[in-house]
Scaffold this motif. Structure first.
Motif, PDB file in Angstrom:
ATOM      1  N   UNK A 168       0.860  -1.188   0.000  1.00 49.79           N
ATOM      2  CA  UNK A 168       0.000   0.000   0.000  1.00 49.79           C
ATOM      3  C   UNK A 168       0.892   1.232   0.000  1.00 49.79           C
ATOM      4  N   UNK A 169       0.808   2.053  -1.058  1.00 49.28           N
ATOM      5  CA  UNK A 169       1.713   3.170  -1.232  1.00 49.28           C
ATOM      6  C   UNK A 169       1.150   4.481  -0.744  1.00 49.28           C
ATOM      7  N   UNK A 170      -0.114   4.499  -0.283  1.00 48.82           N
ATOM      8  CA  UNK A 170      -0.705   5.725   0.218  1.00 48.82           C
ATOM      9  C   UNK A 170      -1.213   5.484   1.618  1.00 48.82           C
ATOM     10  N   UNK A 171      -1.120   6.487   2.474  1.00 52.19           N
ATOM     11  CA  UNK A 171      -1.592   6.362   3.837  1.00 52.19           C
ATOM     12  C   UNK A 171      -0.524   6.843   4.805  1.00 52.19           C
ATOM     13  N   UNK A 172      -0.860   6.841   6.062  1.00 53.80           N
ATOM     14  CA  UNK A 172       0.089   7.315   7.074  1.00 53.80           C
ATOM     15  C   UNK A 172       1.248   6.335   7.194  1.00 53.80           C
ATOM     16  N   UNK A 173       2.418   6.827   7.051  1.00 52.00           N
ATOM     17  CA  UNK A 173       3.602   5.961   7.087  1.00 52.00           C
ATOM     18  C   UNK A 173       3.779   5.351   8.469  1.00 52.00           C
ATOM     19  N   UNK A 174       4.151   4.129   8.505  1.00 55.49           N
ATOM     20  CA  UNK A 174       4.410   3.442   9.758  1.00 55.49           C
ATOM     21  C   UNK A 174       3.205   2.803  10.397  1.00 55.49           C
ATOM     22  N   UNK A 176     -13.909  -6.640  -3.198  1.00 53.15           N
ATOM     23  CA  UNK A 176     -13.086  -5.980  -4.195  1.00 53.15           C
ATOM     24  C   UNK A 176     -12.865  -4.500  -3.882  1.00 53.15           C
ATOM     25  N   UNK A 177     -13.917  -3.818  -3.420  1.00 51.40           N
ATOM     26  CA  UNK A 177     -13.762  -2.395  -3.156  1.00 51.40           C
ATOM     27  C   UNK A 177     -12.756  -2.143  -2.033  1.00 51.40           C
ATOM     28  N   UNK A 178     -12.762  -2.979  -1.012  1.00 51.82           N
ATOM     29  CA  UNK A 178     -11.811  -2.808   0.089  1.00 51.82           C
ATOM     30  C   UNK A 178     -10.400  -3.154  -0.368  1.00 51.82           C
ATOM     31  N   UNK A 179     -10.244  -4.212  -1.125  1.00 52.68           N
ATOM     32  CA  UNK A 179      -8.902  -4.605  -1.570  1.00 52.68           C
ATOM     33  C   UNK A 179      -8.302  -3.590  -2.536  1.00 52.68           C
ATOM     34  N   UNK A 180      -9.132  -2.788  -3.205  1.00 54.99           N
ATOM     35  CA  UNK A 180      -8.618  -1.774  -4.122  1.00 54.99           C
ATOM     36  C   UNK A 180      -7.860  -0.670  -3.372  1.00 54.99           C
ATOM     37  N   UNK A 181      -8.144  -0.513  -2.077  1.00 55.46           N
ATOM     38  CA  UNK A 181      -7.432   0.502  -1.303  1.00 55.46           C
ATOM     39  C   UNK A 181      -5.931   0.223  -1.245  1.00 55.46           C
ATOM     40  N   UNK A 182      -5.549  -1.036  -1.356  1.00 47.83           N
ATOM     41  CA  UNK A 182      -4.133  -1.388  -1.249  1.00 47.83           C
ATOM     42  C   UNK A 182      -3.334  -0.842  -2.420  1.00 47.83           C
ATOM     43  N   UNK A 187      -4.227  10.486  -2.891  1.00 50.65           N
ATOM     44  CA  UNK A 187      -5.528  10.740  -2.249  1.00 50.65           C
ATOM     45  C   UNK A 187      -6.645  10.739  -3.281  1.00 50.65           C
ATOM     46  N   UNK A 188      -6.351  11.148  -4.495  1.00 49.07           N
ATOM     47  CA  UNK A 188      -7.354  11.118  -5.549  1.00 49.07           C
ATOM     48  C   UNK A 188      -7.789   9.694  -5.843  1.00 49.07           C
ATOM     49  N   UNK A 189      -6.822   8.760  -5.877  1.00 41.43           N
ATOM     50  CA  UNK A 189      -7.178   7.350  -6.094  1.00 41.43           C
ATOM     51  C   UNK A 189      -8.027   6.821  -4.944  1.00 41.43           C
ATOM     52  N   UNK A 207     -15.547   7.453   0.221  1.00 40.79           N
ATOM     53  CA  UNK A 207     -16.153   8.788   0.194  1.00 40.79           C
ATOM     54  C   UNK A 207     -15.288   9.853   0.861  1.00 40.79           C
ATOM     55  N   UNK A 208     -14.467   9.491   1.806  1.00 36.27           N
ATOM     56  CA  UNK A 208     -13.616  10.478   2.480  1.00 36.27           C
ATOM     57  C   UNK A 208     -12.437   9.749   3.139  1.00 36.27           C
TER      58      UNK A 208
END
Length: 425
Positions: free
Chosen positions: A1-7, A33-39, A44-46, A52-53
């Motif tokens: 996962x390349x986006x999100x709070x580091x650590x 599928x929708x949850x796994x797409x977060x990885x 932030x646009x992706x 939704x937020x």
């Protein structure tokens, strides 16, 4: 996962206020599928294309969805039970949640799949047309103000011809249409009476008057069908509707018979043409089905048959299987064992099928009956079996009939309220 709070070793899913903590490794291969797409989100646009937020401080992904439905879906994907509808929740709303998270209708239990199919069928039948007031919402959209008067006029015309309880003019139009249907049926039935034929042969004016009345009725039905076709929203959908097909079947034979009379002559020597004319004339009996537009009872019957086609097929299979068994046994007992004292009415299995069907339905015309003791015992078993087999699917059909009747009454009452408002105004 390349986006999100580091650590952060885990992420938080906020679904309608209910929070769920998941590890990053679990998020990668999550069954939804929708949850796994977060990885795979890199910005932030992706992320906002998936949820939704997003709260970067809490590393929390917010989904504005039904929390209870997600709880049922989450239990299912974790292997804790089978997927069923959430209590006190519409089947279509729950199915919409399933589609959003990446599940399909096949994941539901069979009983819930059946409920979903029935509800989707109901929705397609009753709510494909726009609800009252939808036109007003369309008029507020940009670019629609200029077309609003013409659209309003077409909508009013469409409801006048399609919904007999939508306005006072619609009720008057429906009453006139019913009068024409009754008059045409009376003339058609009277023309088959021997006394009428004799009087028409002696008095030419009587036959001419009946033809004039028939032509006026056909003219009214034709004009009504043409206007309804012109004001309809979807011309292809209009042609596919069962009642409109029946209208065409009721109107077309008249024009075909007129053309055949013109080309073959009034007293044609072609026997084939004469038979064809009589068949086409009898096809006008379809006019009586036009009453289904104006009476809830006939609409309820048609809708019940449409929804209960599975039960009707099941009933037909029951009857066919029982008829095959009892007809073969009755033919053997009444005709096949003793040829000297055999019952000629049961000479073949197809002939015995007639006796089986009238016995199972407890009609019993008495034109044929068993004469041997084994045959009479078989007849008693056949009658009792028929009562049981016919009673089994009746409960499902009855409940569907009651449901259809209440739905149509609700729809009629909805348009009656708009009629009352129009009358008061």
């Amino acid at each position: 996962m390349t986006f999100g709070r580091s650590g952060a070793a885990s992420v938080v899913l906020n679904v309608g206020g209910a929070r769920y903590s998941l590890s990053r490794e679990l998020l990668k291969d999550f069954p939804l599928r929708r949850v796994s797409r977060l990885h795979g989100c890199r910005s932030e646009r992706d992320v906002l294309e998936v949820c939704d937020d997003y709260d970067h401080e809490r590393n929390e992904y917010f989904f504005d969805r039904h929390s209870e439905a997600f709880g049922f879906i989450l239990l299912y994907v974790r292997g804790h039970g089978k997927l069923r509808f959430a209590p006190r929740m519409c089947e279509l709303s729950f199915y919409n949640e399933m589609i959003y998270w990446g599940l399909e209708g096949a994941h539901l239990e069979y009983c819930c799949q059946r409920r979903l199919d029935d509800r989707m069928s109901d929705t397609y039948t009753f709510y494909t047309a726009e609800e009252p007031g939808a036109l007003g919402r369309d008029e507020t959209r940009p670019g629609r103000a200029e077309a609003a008067p013409s659209r309003r006029w077409l909508e009013r015309m469409r409801r006048t011809f399609e919904e007999p309880t939508s306005s006072l003019a619609a009720q008057i139009l429906a009453s006139v249409s019913v009068v024409f249907v009754i008059v045409s049926m009376v003339v058609l039935c009277a023309s088959t009476l021997p006394d009428w034929r004799a009087a028409a042969a002696d008095n030419r004016s009587l036959d001419d008057r009946s033809r004039i009345i028939e032509a006026i009725c056909i003219g009214w039905f034709t004009a009504e069908c043409i206007v309804r076709f012109i004001v309809s929203k979807n011309k292809c959908e209009f042609v596919k509707r069962p009642l409109n097909i029946i209208d065409l079947l009721a109107i077309t034979p008249y024009y075909i018979s007129v053309l055949m009379t013109v080309f073959t002559g009034e007293n044609s020597q072609l026997q084939r043409a004469g038979v064809t004319l009589r068949v086409l004339r009898m096809m006008r009996i379809f006019w009586v089905i036009k009453l289904a537009r104006h009476f809830i009872g006939l609409q309820t019957l048609g809708l019940t048959l449409k929804r209960c086609y599975r039960e009707m097929v099941m009933l037909l299979v029951f009857i066919c299987v029982a008829m095959a068994i009892f007809s073969a046994l009755s033919q053997l007992l009444e005709h096949g064992l003793d040829l000297e004292t055999s019952n000629k009415d049961f000479a073949s299995i197809p002939a015995a099928c007639w006796w089986v069907i009238i016995s199972m339905t407890t009609v019993g015309y008495g034109d044929m009956y068993p004469i041997t003791v084994p045959g009479r015992i078989l007849g008693g078993v056949c009658v009792v079996s028929g009562i049981v087999l016919l009673a089994l699917p009746i409960t499902f059909i009855y409940h569907s009939f009651v449901q259809c009747y209440h739905e149509l009454k609700f729809r009629s009452a909805r348009y009656s309220r708009s009629l009352s408002a129009e009358f008061l105004n």
